[in-house]
Design a protein around this motif. Structure first.
Motif, mmCIF file in Angstrom:
data_model
loop_
_atom_site.group_PDB
_atom_site.id
_atom_site.type_symbol
_atom_site.label_atom_id
_atom_site.label_comp_id
_atom_site.label_asym_id
_atom_site.label_seq_id
_atom_site.Cartn_x
_atom_site.Cartn_y
_atom_site.Cartn_z
ATOM 1 N N THR A 20 6.971 -4.940 2.476
ATOM 2 C CA THR A 20 7.411 -3.984 1.469
ATOM 3 C C THR A 20 6.617 -4.140 0.173
ATOM 4 O OG1 THR A 20 9.626 -4.157 2.422
ATOM 5 C CG2 THR A 20 9.443 -3.039 0.324
ATOM 6 N N GLY A 21 6.369 -5.374 -0.237
ATOM 7 C CA GLY A 21 5.554 -5.613 -1.425
ATOM 8 C C GLY A 21 4.128 -5.121 -1.238
ATOM 9 N N GLY A 22 3.604 -5.245 -0.027
ATOM 10 C CA GLY A 22 2.261 -4.763 0.268
ATOM 11 C C GLY A 22 2.166 -3.248 0.186
ATOM 12 N N ALA A 24 4.154 -1.408 -1.607
ATOM 13 C CA ALA A 24 4.291 -1.125 -3.042
ATOM 14 C C ALA A 24 2.951 -1.293 -3.755
ATOM 15 C CB ALA A 24 5.348 -2.046 -3.664
ATOM 16 N N LEU A 25 2.228 -2.343 -3.409
ATOM 17 C CA LEU A 25 0.920 -2.587 -4.010
ATOM 18 C C LEU A 25 -0.069 -1.481 -3.657
ATOM 19 C CD1 LEU A 25 -1.011 -4.421 -5.598
ATOM 20 C CD2 LEU A 25 -1.476 -5.619 -3.440
ATOM 21 N N THR A 28 0.782 1.668 -5.529
ATOM 22 C CA THR A 28 0.466 1.504 -6.954
ATOM 23 C C THR A 28 -1.029 1.690 -7.192
ATOM 24 O OG1 THR A 28 2.313 -0.029 -7.214
ATOM 25 C CG2 THR A 28 0.629 -0.062 -8.926
ATOM 26 N N TRP A 62 9.216 0.692 -4.523
ATOM 27 C CA TRP A 62 9.365 -0.338 -5.554
ATOM 28 C C TRP A 62 10.809 -0.810 -5.636
ATOM 29 C CZ3 TRP A 62 6.467 2.501 -10.087
ATOM 30 C CH2 TRP A 62 5.091 2.509 -9.832
ATOM 31 N N ALA A 65 11.494 -2.975 -2.714
ATOM 32 C CA ALA A 65 10.780 -4.251 -2.727
ATOM 33 C C ALA A 65 11.434 -5.247 -3.676
ATOM 34 C CB ALA A 65 9.316 -4.039 -3.113
ATOM 35 N N ILE A 67 12.422 -7.536 -7.020
ATOM 36 C CA ILE A 67 11.756 -8.477 -7.909
ATOM 37 C C ILE A 67 11.054 -7.699 -9.021
ATOM 38 C CG2 ILE A 67 10.295 -10.532 -8.038
ATOM 39 C CD1 ILE A 67 10.711 -10.826 -4.993
ATOM 40 N N TRP A 69 8.796 -5.412 -8.760
ATOM 41 C CA TRP A 69 8.628 -4.008 -8.380
ATOM 42 C C TRP A 69 9.840 -3.167 -8.755
ATOM 43 C CZ3 TRP A 69 3.854 -2.862 -7.410
ATOM 44 C CH2 TRP A 69 3.007 -3.787 -6.793
ATOM 45 N N ALA A 151 5.594 -0.837 6.414
ATOM 46 C CA ALA A 151 5.751 -2.250 6.074
ATOM 47 C C ALA A 151 5.983 -3.118 7.293
ATOM 48 C CB ALA A 151 6.899 -2.429 5.088
#
Length: 152
Positions: A20-22, A24-25, A28, A62, A65, A67, A69, A151
């Protein structure tokens, strides 16, 4: 990159393990690079509609994800709460989230926005649509769900 077609009983995986963070990155970076002015070293620039859609998707991803984000979602919702949205005794009277969702849609389609502004509007829409519920939440969940599917 992993490609599994029909080997898993019809399951398809195009990009394995982004997280999920990937996602989001990636969204972005796409928003930042795709909404630059054409003369600022940008080879291509997103259209208003694409920037709006990616902004909406990024906002949902975001929030999912969490934190760092999740901060834009927190900022948008805190600002609306400070303005009294969702309370009957707010400075504008009884303004609820679906009204804000309609205002954002009107801004997105009736105001000549540059791609970067459209992307930011999409991010704000993600927060508002998710809280507004009903069809608004379905729109946010559908667009975000597609990107969150990357993800896995």
């Amino acid at each position: 990159m992993t490609t599994n077609l029909a080997a898993d009983g019809g399951a398809t995986t195009f990009f394995a393990g982004l997280g999920t963070g990937g996602v989001a990155l990636v969204l972005t970076v796409a928003l930042v690079l795709g909404t630059r002015k054409k003369g600022a070293g940008a080879e291509t620039t997103f259209s208003k509609g694409l920037a709006l859609t990616l902004g909406l998707a990024a906002g949902v991803v975001w929030a999912g994800a969490g934190i760092v984000w999740g901060m834009p979602d927190d900022v948008v919702l805190s600002a609306l709460q400070a303005l009294g949205v969702g309370r009957a005794d707010g400075p504008l009277g009884n303004v609820q989230m679906p009204a804000i969702a309609w205002v954002l849609v009107l801004i997105a389609y009736l105001v000549k926005l540059k791609p970067r502004s459209a992307g930011v509007t999409g991010v704000i829409m993600a927060s508002v649509f998710s809280v507004a519920g009903g069809a608004w939440a379905i729109v946010a969940t559908t667009i975000g769900g597609f990107f969150l599917g990357l993800a896995a």
